[in-house]
Scaffold this motif. Structure first.
Motif, PDB file in Angstrom:
ATOM      1  N   VAL A   1       0.841  -1.198   0.000  1.00  0.00           N
ATOM      2  CA  VAL A   1       0.000   0.000   0.000  1.00  0.00           C
ATOM      3  C   VAL A   1       0.874   1.244   0.000  1.00  0.00           C
ATOM      4  O   VAL A   1       1.845   1.335   0.762  1.00  0.00           O
ATOM      5  CB  VAL A   1      -0.933   0.010   1.227  1.00  0.00           C
ATOM      6  CG1 VAL A   1      -1.834   1.235   1.208  1.00  0.00           C
ATOM      7  CG2 VAL A   1      -1.781  -1.262   1.266  1.00  0.00           C
ATOM      8  N   ALA A   2       0.522   2.201  -0.854  1.00  0.00           N
ATOM      9  CA  ALA A   2       1.244   3.479  -0.873  1.00  0.00           C
ATOM     10  C   ALA A   2       0.990   4.219   0.432  1.00  0.00           C
ATOM     11  O   ALA A   2      -0.093   4.128   1.018  1.00  0.00           O
ATOM     12  CB  ALA A   2       0.793   4.326  -2.058  1.00  0.00           C
ATOM     13  N   SER A   3       1.982   4.943   0.896  1.00  0.00           N
ATOM     14  CA  SER A   3       1.857   5.648   2.164  1.00  0.00           C
ATOM     15  C   SER A   3       0.870   6.801   2.061  1.00  0.00           C
ATOM     16  O   SER A   3       0.679   7.394   0.999  1.00  0.00           O
ATOM     17  CB  SER A   3       3.219   6.183   2.617  1.00  0.00           C
ATOM     18  OG  SER A   3       3.705   7.137   1.693  1.00  0.00           O
ATOM     19  N   ARG A   4       0.241   7.109   3.188  1.00  0.00           N
ATOM     20  CA  ARG A   4      -0.621   8.278   3.353  1.00  0.00           C
ATOM     21  C   ARG A   4      -1.825   8.299   2.408  1.00  0.00           C
ATOM     22  O   ARG A   4      -2.219   9.346   1.920  1.00  0.00           O
ATOM     23  CB  ARG A   4       0.183   9.564   3.179  1.00  0.00           C
ATOM     24  CG  ARG A   4       1.300   9.719   4.199  1.00  0.00           C
ATOM     25  CD  ARG A   4       0.786   9.602   5.603  1.00  0.00           C
ATOM     26  NE  ARG A   4       1.806   9.921   6.604  1.00  0.00           N
ATOM     27  CZ  ARG A   4       1.632   9.791   7.893  1.00  0.00           C
ATOM     28  NH1 ARG A   4       0.480   9.320   8.350  1.00  0.00           N
ATOM     29  NH2 ARG A   4       2.583  10.103   8.745  1.00  0.00           N
ATOM     30  N   ILE A   5      -2.391   7.118   2.138  1.00  0.00           N
ATOM     31  CA  ILE A   5      -3.651   7.078   1.401  1.00  0.00           C
ATOM     32  C   ILE A   5      -4.780   7.285   2.397  1.00  0.00           C
ATOM     33  O   ILE A   5      -4.938   6.515   3.348  1.00  0.00           O
ATOM     34  CB  ILE A   5      -3.831   5.730   0.663  1.00  0.00           C
ATOM     35  CG1 ILE A   5      -2.876   5.667  -0.532  1.00  0.00           C
ATOM     36  CG2 ILE A   5      -5.272   5.550   0.197  1.00  0.00           C
ATOM     37  CD1 ILE A   5      -2.956   4.376  -1.307  1.00  0.00           C
TER      38      ILE A   5
END
Length: 314
Positions: free
Chosen positions: A106-110
């Motif tokens: 998962v990409a950060s800060r979603i």
């Protein structure tokens, strides 16, 4: 009678080897994944071809290609694989509940209400499924998924490789912000013209062609030609630099609402924001999904309908 003989004598392991050869593209890569010798993989393929009485793989191609009967056998093998994983998922006393582990990159800060609510919903509906969640950059996630890493990716993606499946989940809207220590923080009646010469904080992924390049295109189209006073590949550092007055910059609105600095950051014109950046879910086209991976993808993609499920708020 011939078909019955084949059904009685065909070993599932041989079909599994065919799946791995196809997914990895070579005998050597298949051997490495299965932790056996190349000779053992070649022998298993040869036995399968003898059982089927047909050539299944076209040798001396990179990656290896399947013959028409080889493709048909692959489809059968993939169907069997799905059924076997469903048996695993359904075992135990609570046979109506899926169980197992899903690896998520998962990409950060979603930040998105739909995404948060989905996790609540999914946990309630499938309490025995474990999420192994690893945070990476969108670029690294796409590279990992391209390499058939046994995982699902949730991230930004502008130019998606053809070997990946993708489904849109939601969009993150980016707005321009200044921080408490910036002169514009206390200014009144601001317009876009007031920003034309301001210094900028830029995320590395704002470069043309990268996932946040629509932000750069917006700045160029609107004459925002101030110099870039700092670059960073980290959203938290971008917030810090904006807060401390190094420049103004584009940030995802829902992310700001989740930070302790929300009251120390000011949203700037234009009021409609600068770009909507799509967030997708990705998985490799040629990697067989487990039953619970397929269920996770199905559920999160269709969650716009499921969001009204009363069980979420129980």
């Amino acid at each position: 009678m011939i078909e019955q003989k084949l059904a009685d004598s065909l070993n599932w392991t041989l079909l599994h080897v065919l799946i791995v050869i196809y997914e990895e593209g070579s005998v050597s890569a298949a051997a490495n994944r299965l932790n056996i010798t190349q000779s053992a993989v070649s022998q298993s393929l040869k036995k399968l071809e003898e059982k089927i009485e047909s050539q299944l793989v076209i040798r001396n191609t990179k990656p290896l290609k399947l013959t028409p009967i080889g493709h048909y056998c692959l489809q059968v093998a993939q169907t069997i694989f799905t059924e076997i994983t469903s048996i695993e998922a359904m075992k135990g006393s609570n046979s109506h509940l899926l169980e197992g582990e899903i690896k998520l990159l998962v990409a950060s800060r979603i930040h998105n209400p739909k995404y948060n609510d989905f996790l609540v919903y999914f946990k309630k509906k499938y309490p025995n499924i474990t999420l192994d969640l690893i945070v990476k950059s969108s670029k690294d996630i796409l590279n990992d998924i391209k390499q058939k890493n046994p995982a699902i990716g949730i991230c930004l993606g502008r130019h998606t490789p053809e070997i990946l499946n993708q489904k849109l989940l939601f969009e993150q809207r980016f707005y321009l912000y200044c921080g408490y220590h910036h002169p514009l923080f206390s200014a009144s009646n601001l317009s876009l013209n007031d920003l034309l010469q301001e210094d900028f904080i830029a995320l590395v992924s704002e470069e043309i062609g990268d996932v946040l390049s629509p932000i750069t295109l917006f700045k160029e189209a609107n004459g925002l030609t101030g110099r870039v006073s700092a670059y960073t590949n980290n959203l938290d550092e971008a917030v810090r630099l904006i807060y401390t007055g190094y420049g103004i910059g584009a940030l995802p609105d829902q992310f700001i609402a989740a930070t302790y600095l929300e009251s120390k950051l000011r949203r700037l014109p234009p009021k409609e924001g600068v770009a909507d950046i799509p967030v997708h879910i990705f998985w490799h086209k040629h990697r067989m999904l487990s039953l619970i991976e397929a269920k996770f993808i199905e559920e999160i993609v269709e969650f716009d309908i499921a969001v009204n499920d009363p069980s979420i708020n129980e």
